[in-house]
Design an enzyme around this catalytic site. Structure first.
Site, PDB file in Angstrom:
ATOM      1  N   GLU A 203     -29.812 -19.922  29.397  1.00 58.93           N
ATOM      2  CA  GLU A 203     -30.407 -18.691  29.929  1.00 58.93           C
ATOM      3  C   GLU A 203     -30.780 -17.737  28.801  1.00 58.93           C
ATOM      4  O   GLU A 203     -30.258 -16.628  28.695  1.00 58.93           O
ATOM      5  CB  GLU A 203     -29.441 -18.013  30.896  1.00 58.93           C
ATOM      6  CG  GLU A 203     -29.168 -18.851  32.137  1.00 58.93           C
ATOM      7  CD  GLU A 203     -28.365 -18.122  33.201  1.00 58.93           C
ATOM      8  OE1 GLU A 203     -27.556 -17.252  32.852  1.00 58.93           O
ATOM      9  OE2 GLU A 203     -28.537 -18.440  34.394  1.00 58.93           O
ATOM     10  N   GLU A 393     -28.854 -25.229  37.120  1.00 56.57           N
ATOM     11  CA  GLU A 393     -27.837 -24.390  37.763  1.00 56.57           C
ATOM     12  C   GLU A 393     -28.382 -23.913  39.088  1.00 56.57           C
ATOM     13  O   GLU A 393     -29.506 -23.395  39.157  1.00 56.57           O
ATOM     14  CB  GLU A 393     -27.503 -23.148  36.924  1.00 56.57           C
ATOM     15  CG  GLU A 393     -26.588 -23.396  35.777  1.00 56.57           C
ATOM     16  CD  GLU A 393     -26.147 -22.101  35.091  1.00 56.57           C
ATOM     17  OE1 GLU A 393     -25.928 -21.085  35.784  1.00 56.57           O
ATOM     18  OE2 GLU A 393     -26.041 -22.124  33.854  1.00 56.57           O
TER      19      GLU A 393
HETATM   20  C1  BG6 Z   1     -25.407 -18.262  35.058  1.00 61.34           C
HETATM   21  C2  BG6 Z   1     -24.628 -18.712  33.852  1.00 61.34           C
HETATM   22  O1  BG6 Z   1     -25.940 -17.016  34.789  1.00 61.34           O
HETATM   23  O2  BG6 Z   1     -24.750 -18.026  36.260  1.00 61.34           O
HETATM   24  C3  BG6 Z   1     -23.263 -19.307  34.163  1.00 61.34           C
HETATM   25  O3  BG6 Z   1     -25.350 -19.610  33.053  1.00 61.34           O
HETATM   26  C4  BG6 Z   1     -22.629 -18.516  35.288  1.00 61.34           C
HETATM   27  O4  BG6 Z   1     -22.511 -19.315  32.982  1.00 61.34           O
HETATM   28  C5  BG6 Z   1     -23.500 -18.648  36.524  1.00 61.34           C
HETATM   29  O5  BG6 Z   1     -21.320 -18.885  35.566  1.00 61.34           O
HETATM   30  C6  BG6 Z   1     -22.929 -18.007  37.778  1.00 61.34           C
HETATM   31  O6  BG6 Z   1     -22.601 -16.675  37.533  1.00 61.34           O
HETATM   32  P1  BG6 Z   1     -21.147 -16.109  37.817  1.00 61.34           P
HETATM   33  O7  BG6 Z   1     -21.169 -14.747  37.284  1.00 61.34           O
HETATM   34  O8  BG6 Z   1     -20.963 -16.175  39.279  1.00 61.34           O
HETATM   35  O9  BG6 Z   1     -20.221 -17.001  37.086  1.00 61.34           O
END
Ligand code: BG6
Length: 496
Positions: A203, A393
């Site tokens: 990201e 993701e």
């Molecule tokens: C993304 C990141 O922004 O979102 C991850 O690459 C992160 O590292 C994921 O865990 C989900 O966000 P959060 O804050 O719920 O963990």
């Protein structure tokens, strides 16, 4: 009917600082994540520090998008009285065999993980990497190979070595490019034959919001942010170059935090606002890393704001020549914006937060389930770049309940994933998008990056640990585990 190509890379995703633990084992040095305390939905995480000259100790709160203030001479460090979730995380470091067996049982074709730079070069300037660190990842990759699971490896996922921030001032310093390329070359050489797919910076556009975790710049200014971006672009381009020299098999992707943005009204001012926001917070990064050039709208913005693009001779050619092979991105939902003065930020989300969308439902953290965001994102990105895409993701954080009999009934997660698999299938079959794969975020429960909580769970597998790090670390299969297994076995057809 849903349809996916036979070689579609189904799997799950993780990051070392949220999953691995073993923060001071095997010769590893400290990262910024290791000095970041836990928080919650309403209480920001904090980076702890000491000022050696005065002995003053304290902490600075995460400020999404805003500036984090550190006293002069502050050195991020571990302090007593704070809980640091990355130290143990969910202990993949000691559970990797069991975890990989669970992934294999679900039928994973791929597993996204990151390498902690500070395990490979605890001393950033050393010419000799840390063998124990190299060996750990080699063992993990061999274990994955045993089950024909293809690793997808991120070189930097919020794992900024503390020394990088303190000694160099983070990515704002051009010298860091060479240090990174040395690290990248070491692992590209060592894991030839074990790994095929690499990502450079997780990201990359999160540097807009998380200055310390993403770029290790504690005293950020607009100029330093621009320099840090240029340096990460150069490091990424040089990594692509090295990777292609080292192995014909290697493919290197960029990784963008992406989400569709919707204008709340048909007022053209709202449409223009959303277009500009998309360009400035998301697309200019992929315009450089995939398109190979700084876009005019970004150069004009620098000009207006008196920011220099400190590119040296040859830099821009390098960016053009060694653009990334594919574009990977995270996509959790969408956001709504308006220019009208009733705008209040009331929605959740990881990259940008807009207004609450009345058509969508949200989880306890305000993140909304948008059944079409993936298809919209895939179309926007493919139309712009015509490069292969990979969703690395996507998922939903939820406070799961472990029942007495060891089961976890997460129908909300299954519903969320069902929409997204359908959305991917439509993008492939109706829109003709070349989608390489899908790695669901946090496939085995891990620590939240945003809040440092454990109770914001994403996984198919429940890990017995609470927000203070208490628990057996035992693994339990959720209902979604069996659902995903069926989904993969049927090539995405059986989603019941
Ligand atoms: C993304 C990141 O922004 O979102 C991850 O690459 C992160 O590292 C994921 O865990 C989900 O966000 P959060 O804050 O719920 O963990």
């Amino acid at each position: 009917m849903n349809k996916f190509p036979k070689d579609f890379l189904w799997g799950g995703a993780s990051a070392a600082n949220q999953f691995e633990g073993g923060y001071n084992e095997g010769g590893k040095a400290l990262t910024i994540s290791d000095v970041t305390s836990s928080g919650s939905h309403t209480r920001p995480r904090e980076i702890t520090w000491i000022v050696p000259k005065t002995g003053e100790k304290g902490s600075t709160k995460f400020a999404m998008g805003g500036k984090m203030e550190f006293p002069e001479g502050a050195i991020p460090c571990v302090l007593e009285g704070y809980y640091y979730p990355s130290h143990q995380a969910t202990d993949f470091y000691h559970h990797y065999k069991e975890d990989i067996a669970l992934m294999a049982e679900m039928g994973f074709k791929t597993f996204r993980m990151s390498i902690a730079w500070s395990r490979i070069y605890p001393d950033l300037e050393s010419e000799t990497p840390n063998e124990e660190g190299l060996k750990f990842y080699e063992d993990v990759f061999k274990e994955l190979k045993k089950y024909d699971i293809e690793p997808l490896v991120t070189l930097s996922h919020f794992e900024i070595p503390v020394d990088l921030a303190v000694k160099y001032g983070g990515w704002a310093n051009r010298k860091v490019v060479d240090l990174f390329v040395k690290y990248a070359t070491t692992v590209l050489k060592r894991y030839k034959g074990l790994v095929k797919y690499w990502l450079t910076f997780n990201e990359i556009n999160m540097m807009e919001h998380l200055q310390a975790l993403s770029i290790g710049v504690l005293d950020v200014t607009p100029q330093k942010k621009a320099d840090a971006a240029l340096h990460q672009f150069l490091a990424s381009a040089l990594t692509v170059k090295k990777a292609h020299e080292i192995s014909d098999d290697y493919q290197v992707g960029m990784m963008l935090a992406y989400q569709p943005l919707y204008a709340e009204t048909c007022d053209p001012k709202d449409q223009l606002f959303v277009l500009n926001k998309l360009q400035r917070q998301f697309l200019w990064y992929s315009d450089v890393q995939v398109g190979g050039e700084y876009p005019n709208y970004k150069l004009k913005e620098y000009e207006r704001e008196g920011i220099q693009l400190n590119a040296q001779e040859g830099d821009l050619d390098l960016l053009k020549k060694y653009a990334c092979d594919f574009l990977s991105f995270s996509c959790y939902g969408s956001s709504v914006f308006t220019t009208h003065n009733n705008f209040i930020e009331s929605g959740g989300g990881n990259a940008v937060r807009g207004k609450k969308n009345p058509y969508l439902e949200a989880n306890a953290w305000g993140w909304e389930t948008d059944p079409h965001c993936i298809r919209i994102a895939l179309n926007t990105l493919y139309d712009r770049y015509h490069k292969p895409l990979w969703i690395v993701e996507n998922g939903i954080g939820w406070e799961d309940k472990l029942e007495e009999d060891g089961t976890i009934h997460d129908s909300y997660r299954i519903d969320y994933l069902r929409h997204n698999v359908k959305s991917m299938s439509d993008a492939i079959n109706i829109d003709g998008i070349p989608l390489m794969g899908y790695t669901m975020w946090g496939c085995i429960d891990l620590v939240s990056a945003g809040t440092g909580e454990m109770k914001k769970r994403y996984g198919f597998v429940y890990v017995d640990m609470d927000d203070e790090g208490n628990g057996t670390l035992n693994r339990y299969k959720k209902d979604s585990f069996y659902w995903y297994k069926k989904c993969i076995a049927s090539d995405g057809k059986d989603l019941d």
